[in-house]
Scaffold this motif. Structure first.
Motif, PDB file in Angstrom:
ATOM      1  N   SER A 168       0.840  -1.194   0.000  1.00  0.00           N
ATOM      2  CA  SER A 168       0.000   0.000   0.000  1.00  0.00           C
ATOM      3  C   SER A 168       0.874   1.242   0.000  1.00  0.00           C
ATOM      4  O   SER A 168       1.970   1.247   0.556  1.00  0.00           O
ATOM      5  N   CYS A 169       0.345   2.287  -0.600  1.00  0.00           N
ATOM      6  CA  CYS A 169       1.043   3.569  -0.655  1.00  0.00           C
ATOM      7  C   CYS A 169       0.010   4.658  -0.367  1.00  0.00           C
ATOM      8  O   CYS A 169      -0.983   4.766  -1.083  1.00  0.00           O
ATOM      9  N   VAL A 170       0.271   5.416   0.674  1.00  0.00           N
ATOM     10  CA  VAL A 170      -0.625   6.502   1.040  1.00  0.00           C
ATOM     11  C   VAL A 170       0.008   7.822   0.632  1.00  0.00           C
ATOM     12  O   VAL A 170       1.162   8.097   0.994  1.00  0.00           O
ATOM     13  N   ALA A 171      -0.751   8.616  -0.088  1.00  0.00           N
ATOM     14  CA  ALA A 171      -0.276   9.915  -0.546  1.00  0.00           C
ATOM     15  C   ALA A 171      -0.864  11.023   0.318  1.00  0.00           C
ATOM     16  O   ALA A 171      -2.005  10.948   0.765  1.00  0.00           O
ATOM     17  N   SER A 172      -0.069  12.052   0.530  1.00  0.00           N
ATOM     18  CA  SER A 172      -0.545  13.227   1.251  1.00  0.00           C
ATOM     19  C   SER A 172       0.086  14.467   0.633  1.00  0.00           C
ATOM     20  O   SER A 172       1.028  14.378  -0.152  1.00  0.00           O
ATOM     21  N   GLY A 173      -0.440  15.613   0.988  1.00  0.00           N
ATOM     22  CA  GLY A 173       0.071  16.851   0.416  1.00  0.00           C
ATOM     23  C   GLY A 173      -0.810  17.307  -0.738  1.00  0.00           C
ATOM     24  O   GLY A 173      -2.031  17.262  -0.650  1.00  0.00           O
ATOM     25  N   SER A 174      -0.175  17.685  -1.816  1.00  0.00           N
ATOM     26  CA  SER A 174      -0.896  18.226  -2.977  1.00  0.00           C
ATOM     27  C   SER A 174      -1.447  17.107  -3.851  1.00  0.00           C
ATOM     28  O   SER A 174      -1.118  16.992  -5.038  1.00  0.00           O
ATOM     29  N   ILE A 175      -2.301  16.301  -3.278  1.00  0.00           N
ATOM     30  CA  ILE A 175      -2.783  15.111  -3.977  1.00  0.00           C
ATOM     31  C   ILE A 175      -3.657  15.450  -5.177  1.00  0.00           C
ATOM     32  O   ILE A 175      -3.782  14.659  -6.107  1.00  0.00           O
ATOM     33  N   PHE A 176      -4.227  16.637  -5.204  1.00  0.00           N
ATOM     34  CA  PHE A 176      -5.063  17.042  -6.323  1.00  0.00           C
ATOM     35  C   PHE A 176      -4.249  17.158  -7.610  1.00  0.00           C
ATOM     36  O   PHE A 176      -4.789  17.124  -8.707  1.00  0.00           O
ATOM     37  N   SER A 177      -2.925  17.304  -7.456  1.00  0.00           N
ATOM     38  CA  SER A 177      -2.046  17.492  -8.609  1.00  0.00           C
ATOM     39  C   SER A 177      -1.581  16.180  -9.234  1.00  0.00           C
ATOM     40  O   SER A 177      -0.932  16.189 -10.282  1.00  0.00           O
ATOM     41  N   ILE A 178      -1.929  15.058  -8.607  1.00  0.00           N
ATOM     42  CA  ILE A 178      -1.433  13.762  -9.085  1.00  0.00           C
ATOM     43  C   ILE A 178      -2.228  13.292 -10.291  1.00  0.00           C
ATOM     44  O   ILE A 178      -3.453  13.227 -10.246  1.00  0.00           O
ATOM     45  N   LYS A 179      -1.546  12.944 -11.373  1.00  0.00           N
ATOM     46  CA  LYS A 179      -2.233  12.411 -12.543  1.00  0.00           C
ATOM     47  C   LYS A 179      -2.086  10.896 -12.655  1.00  0.00           C
ATOM     48  O   LYS A 179      -2.918  10.237 -13.285  1.00  0.00           O
ATOM     49  N   ALA A 180      -1.054  10.339 -12.058  1.00  0.00           N
ATOM     50  CA  ALA A 180      -0.857   8.884 -12.115  1.00  0.00           C
ATOM     51  C   ALA A 180       0.011   8.456 -10.951  1.00  0.00           C
ATOM     52  O   ALA A 180       0.864   9.211 -10.472  1.00  0.00           O
ATOM     53  N   MET A 181      -0.229   7.234 -10.517  1.00  0.00           N
ATOM     54  CA  MET A 181       0.619   6.645  -9.483  1.00  0.00           C
ATOM     55  C   MET A 181       1.102   5.287  -9.981  1.00  0.00           C
ATOM     56  O   MET A 181       0.438   4.628 -10.784  1.00  0.00           O
ATOM     57  N   GLN A 207      18.407  -2.583 -13.145  1.00  0.00           N
ATOM     58  CA  GLN A 207      17.925  -1.211 -13.225  1.00  0.00           C
ATOM     59  C   GLN A 207      16.524  -1.145 -12.633  1.00  0.00           C
ATOM     60  O   GLN A 207      15.790  -2.138 -12.607  1.00  0.00           O
ATOM     61  N   ARG A 208      16.151   0.031 -12.193  1.00  0.00           N
ATOM     62  CA  ARG A 208      14.796   0.208 -11.684  1.00  0.00           C
ATOM     63  C   ARG A 208      13.809   0.004 -12.828  1.00  0.00           C
ATOM     64  O   ARG A 208      14.038   0.471 -13.949  1.00  0.00           O
ATOM     65  N   GLU A 209      12.757  -0.722 -12.543  1.00  0.00           N
ATOM     66  CA  GLU A 209      11.764  -0.988 -13.572  1.00  0.00           C
ATOM     67  C   GLU A 209      10.362  -0.647 -13.086  1.00  0.00           C
ATOM     68  O   GLU A 209      10.045  -0.778 -11.906  1.00  0.00           O
ATOM     69  N   LEU A 210       9.565  -0.214 -14.047  1.00  0.00           N
ATOM     70  CA  LEU A 210       8.159   0.037 -13.765  1.00  0.00           C
ATOM     71  C   LEU A 210       7.444  -1.298 -13.626  1.00  0.00           C
ATOM     72  O   LEU A 210       7.553  -2.162 -14.495  1.00  0.00           O
ATOM     73  N   VAL A 211       6.695  -1.451 -12.541  1.00  0.00           N
ATOM     74  CA  VAL A 211       5.943  -2.677 -12.307  1.00  0.00           C
ATOM     75  C   VAL A 211       4.497  -2.502 -12.759  1.00  0.00           C
ATOM     76  O   VAL A 211       3.959  -3.328 -13.499  1.00  0.00           O
ATOM     77  N   ALA A 212       3.859  -1.445 -12.294  1.00  0.00           N
ATOM     78  CA  ALA A 212       2.460  -1.204 -12.628  1.00  0.00           C
ATOM     79  C   ALA A 212       2.161   0.271 -12.444  1.00  0.00           C
ATOM     80  O   ALA A 212       2.764   0.935 -11.597  1.00  0.00           O
ATOM     81  N   ARG A 213       1.192   0.751 -13.216  1.00  0.00           N
ATOM     82  CA  ARG A 213       0.840   2.174 -13.197  1.00  0.00           C
ATOM     83  C   ARG A 213      -0.667   2.311 -13.310  1.00  0.00           C
ATOM     84  O   ARG A 213      -1.324   1.516 -14.002  1.00  0.00           O
ATOM     85  N   ILE A 214      -1.208   3.307 -12.639  1.00  0.00           N
ATOM     86  CA  ILE A 214      -2.636   3.574 -12.732  1.00  0.00           C
ATOM     87  C   ILE A 214      -2.847   5.075 -12.793  1.00  0.00           C
ATOM     88  O   ILE A 214      -2.250   5.837 -12.027  1.00  0.00           O
ATOM     89  N   THR A 215      -3.677   5.504 -13.749  1.00  0.00           N
ATOM     90  CA  THR A 215      -3.964   6.922 -13.884  1.00  0.00           C
ATOM     91  C   THR A 215      -5.163   7.304 -13.023  1.00  0.00           C
ATOM     92  O   THR A 215      -5.846   6.442 -12.451  1.00  0.00           O
ATOM     93  N   ARG A 216      -5.431   8.584 -12.978  1.00  0.00           N
ATOM     94  CA  ARG A 216      -6.529   9.064 -12.141  1.00  0.00           C
ATOM     95  C   ARG A 216      -7.865   8.494 -12.607  1.00  0.00           C
ATOM     96  O   ARG A 216      -8.746   8.236 -11.780  1.00  0.00           O
ATOM     97  N   ASP A 217      -7.994   8.231 -13.913  1.00  0.00           N
ATOM     98  CA  ASP A 217      -9.258   7.682 -14.407  1.00  0.00           C
ATOM     99  C   ASP A 217      -9.292   6.153 -14.353  1.00  0.00           C
ATOM    100  O   ASP A 217     -10.245   5.539 -14.832  1.00  0.00           O
ATOM    101  N   THR A 229      -7.012   3.913 -15.666  1.00  0.00           N
ATOM    102  CA  THR A 229      -6.301   3.155 -16.696  1.00  0.00           C
ATOM    103  C   THR A 229      -5.027   2.546 -16.101  1.00  0.00           C
ATOM    104  O   THR A 229      -4.268   3.226 -15.419  1.00  0.00           O
ATOM    105  N   THR A 230      -4.821   1.261 -16.373  1.00  0.00           N
ATOM    106  CA  THR A 230      -3.662   0.568 -15.797  1.00  0.00           C
ATOM    107  C   THR A 230      -2.753   0.016 -16.887  1.00  0.00           C
ATOM    108  O   THR A 230      -3.188  -0.265 -18.013  1.00  0.00           O
ATOM    109  N   ASN A 231      -1.501  -0.149 -16.542  1.00  0.00           N
ATOM    110  CA  ASN A 231      -0.588  -0.909 -17.388  1.00  0.00           C
ATOM    111  C   ASN A 231       0.442  -1.593 -16.493  1.00  0.00           C
ATOM    112  O   ASN A 231       0.718  -1.143 -15.383  1.00  0.00           O
TER     113      ASN A 231
END
Length: 116
Positions: free
Chosen positions: A21-34, A44-54, A56-58
């Motif tokens: 789990s990841c909890v966000a705080s602060g200017s959360i209104f500005s986040i477009k994707a996590m 190397q660091r790799e992207l595992v998973a991504r989700i947009t505000r609407d 959409t996942t990859n």
């Protein structure tokens, strides 16, 4: 500014499950994707998973069908459900938030260790 705090890492046997789990705080209104990224020794660091505000996942090909990312906007939380874990999933997992100004924010990471 956005602050991110991860939790849920630990030691699990191959084939087991963990939920990050990841909890966000602060200017959360500005986040477009996590997203979740991971860094294993020697890799190397790799992207595992991504989700947009609407919603959409990859996913990285290596985790498709095993990991699921979800987001609770009301709780400002993003979760990574990891099933059928493999030793090669062992890594430090980091939560990331990207804002509309193309700024990236990172958590401190949580360690996932999968034993064979």
């Amino acid at each position: 500014q956005v602050q991110l705090v991860e939790s849920g890492g630990g030691l699990v046997q191959s084939g087991g499950s963990l939920r990050l789990s990841c909890v966000a705080s602060g200017s959360i209104f500005s986040i477009k994707a996590m997203s979740w990224h991971r860094l294993a020794p020697g890799n190397q660091r790799e992207l595992v998973a991504r989700i947009t505000r609407d919603g959409t996942t990859n996913y990285a090909d290596s985790v498709k069908g095993r990991f699921t990312i979800s987001r609770n906007n009301a709780k400002d939380t993003v979760t990574l459900q990891m099933n059928s874990l493999k030793p090669e999933d062992t890594a430090e997992y980091y939560c990331n938030a990207a804002d509309w100004g193309s700024r990236d924010y990172w958590g401190k990471g949580t360690l996932v260790t999968v034993s064979s």
